[in-house]
Enzyme design. Sequence first.
Site, mmCIF file in Angstrom:
data_model
loop_
_atom_site.group_PDB
_atom_site.id
_atom_site.type_symbol
_atom_site.label_atom_id
_atom_site.label_comp_id
_atom_site.label_asym_id
_atom_site.label_seq_id
_atom_site.Cartn_x
_atom_site.Cartn_y
_atom_site.Cartn_z
ATOM 1 N N PRO A 171 22.957 -34.129 3.749
ATOM 2 C CA PRO A 171 24.068 -34.314 4.682
ATOM 3 C C PRO A 171 23.808 -35.344 5.775
ATOM 4 O O PRO A 171 22.699 -35.448 6.290
ATOM 5 C CB PRO A 171 24.263 -32.923 5.297
ATOM 6 N N ASN A 172 24.869 -36.064 6.072
ATOM 7 C CA ASN A 172 24.940 -37.036 7.179
ATOM 8 C C ASN A 172 24.193 -38.342 6.923
ATOM 9 O O ASN A 172 24.261 -39.265 7.727
ATOM 10 C CB ASN A 172 24.467 -36.417 8.510
ATOM 11 N N ARG A 199 25.305 -42.835 12.917
ATOM 12 C CA ARG A 199 24.697 -41.672 13.568
ATOM 13 C C ARG A 199 23.446 -42.076 14.350
ATOM 14 O O ARG A 199 22.641 -42.884 13.874
ATOM 15 C CB ARG A 199 24.339 -40.594 12.527
ATOM 16 N N TYR A 235 17.847 -43.502 13.894
ATOM 17 C CA TYR A 235 17.911 -43.890 12.479
ATOM 18 C C TYR A 235 18.145 -45.381 12.243
ATOM 19 O O TYR A 235 18.128 -45.829 11.100
ATOM 20 C CB TYR A 235 19.014 -43.083 11.776
ATOM 21 N N ASN A 239 15.519 -36.498 0.254
ATOM 22 C CA ASN A 239 15.647 -36.390 1.702
ATOM 23 C C ASN A 239 16.799 -35.413 1.925
ATOM 24 O O ASN A 239 17.968 -35.803 1.879
ATOM 25 C CB ASN A 239 15.969 -37.743 2.344
ATOM 26 N N ALA A 251 19.249 -32.153 7.199
ATOM 27 C CA ALA A 251 18.983 -30.911 7.939
ATOM 28 C C ALA A 251 18.679 -29.725 7.016
ATOM 29 O O ALA A 251 18.044 -28.751 7.457
ATOM 30 C CB ALA A 251 20.170 -30.590 8.849
ATOM 31 N N HIS A 257 15.183 -28.013 6.836
ATOM 32 C CA HIS A 257 14.620 -27.061 7.790
ATOM 33 C C HIS A 257 15.033 -25.615 7.544
ATOM 34 O O HIS A 257 14.494 -24.713 8.167
ATOM 35 C CB HIS A 257 15.011 -27.497 9.209
ATOM 36 N N ASP A 291 14.207 -23.192 -3.659
ATOM 37 C CA ASP A 291 14.148 -22.461 -4.944
ATOM 38 C C ASP A 291 14.535 -23.355 -6.100
ATOM 39 O O ASP A 291 13.930 -23.318 -7.173
ATOM 40 C CB ASP A 291 15.089 -21.248 -4.930
ATOM 41 N N GLU A 306 9.070 -35.490 -0.914
ATOM 42 C CA GLU A 306 10.002 -35.334 0.214
ATOM 43 C C GLU A 306 9.915 -36.571 1.109
ATOM 44 O O GLU A 306 8.813 -37.046 1.392
ATOM 45 C CB GLU A 306 9.580 -34.082 1.004
ATOM 46 N N HIS A 362 11.636 -38.593 4.770
ATOM 47 C CA HIS A 362 12.495 -38.611 5.963
ATOM 48 C C HIS A 362 12.411 -39.982 6.607
ATOM 49 O O HIS A 362 11.329 -40.578 6.668
ATOM 50 C CB HIS A 362 12.055 -37.549 6.975
ATOM 51 N N SER A 383 13.079 -40.504 9.846
ATOM 52 C CA SER A 383 12.491 -40.325 11.179
ATOM 53 C C SER A 383 11.196 -39.521 11.074
ATOM 54 O O SER A 383 10.888 -38.939 10.033
ATOM 55 C CB SER A 383 13.488 -39.599 12.084
ATOM 56 N N ARG A 425 10.077 -34.786 17.016
ATOM 57 C CA ARG A 425 11.446 -34.597 17.507
ATOM 58 C C ARG A 425 11.587 -33.130 17.963
ATOM 59 O O ARG A 425 10.616 -32.551 18.441
ATOM 60 C CB ARG A 425 12.438 -34.985 16.406
ATOM 61 N N ARG A 460 12.717 -29.244 13.732
ATOM 62 C CA ARG A 460 12.521 -30.251 12.676
ATOM 63 C C ARG A 460 11.096 -30.273 12.152
ATOM 64 O O ARG A 460 10.800 -30.888 11.129
ATOM 65 C CB ARG A 460 12.899 -31.644 13.174
HETATM 66 C C1 DQA Z 1 16.144 -36.564 8.357
HETATM 67 C C2 DQA Z 1 15.550 -35.666 9.442
HETATM 68 C C3 DQA Z 1 16.331 -34.371 9.536
HETATM 69 O O1 DQA Z 1 15.777 -33.551 10.549
HETATM 70 C C4 DQA Z 1 17.780 -34.657 9.881
HETATM 71 O O2 DQA Z 1 18.522 -33.453 9.913
HETATM 72 C C5 DQA Z 1 18.407 -35.648 8.990
HETATM 73 C C6 DQA Z 1 17.631 -36.818 8.583
HETATM 74 C C7 DQA Z 1 15.449 -37.946 8.311
HETATM 75 O O3 DQA Z 1 15.624 -38.637 7.309
HETATM 76 O O4 DQA Z 1 14.775 -38.325 9.268
HETATM 77 O O5 DQA Z 1 19.582 -35.564 8.658
HETATM 78 O O6 DQA Z 1 15.953 -35.941 7.099
#
Ligand code: DQA
Length: 142
Positions: A9-10, A17, A22, A73, A76, A79, A86, A97, A99, A101, A106, A110
């Site tokens: 998401p996002n 954002r 980012y 990735n 959120a 977390h 699963d 995995e 990310h 950031s 942070r 996170r």
């Molecule tokens: C993220 C870090 C997460 O904490 C955050 O919710 C994101 C982006 C990152 O790529 O840094 O949406 O996964």
Amino acid sequence: MNILIVNGPNLNFLGKREVSVYGNKTYDDLIKYLLAYGTKKNHQLEIYQSNHEGSIIDFLQEKYSFFDAIIINPGAFTHYSYAIYDCLLSLNKRIVEVHLSNIYEREEFRKISVIKPACEAQFYGKGFESYIEAIDYLSKED
Ligand code: DQA
């Protein structure tokens, strides 16, 4: 290698954002950058993004068997999504995995990744380069 990259998401809102966290590059920029790198390194990449937990799980269950490895990735969901954790456990695939950031510098929430134990490595804090590190890691260890 055949690599599936899944974004949660996002991430589609990159460039809009929290630019201070980012950066101002867009999600389209990310896709173009990764596809170009994949071509250069002779990898086949498929990239998927969803804002919905169930859609990510449905997609992984449908597609995982066509790929050698998965880079995820989960945004959120990282977390708190035991459902994605699963799902990843059930796939018996190489999973990394990533990310953009540095999740360890942070907010407190996170610092916990519930999906980390389902992954063989974690790359973070380097922006788009976190994904490149993940691709390089997978090809080195192949
Ligand atoms: C993220 C870090 C997460 O904490 C955050 O919710 C994101 C982006 C990152 O790529 O840094 O949406 O996964």
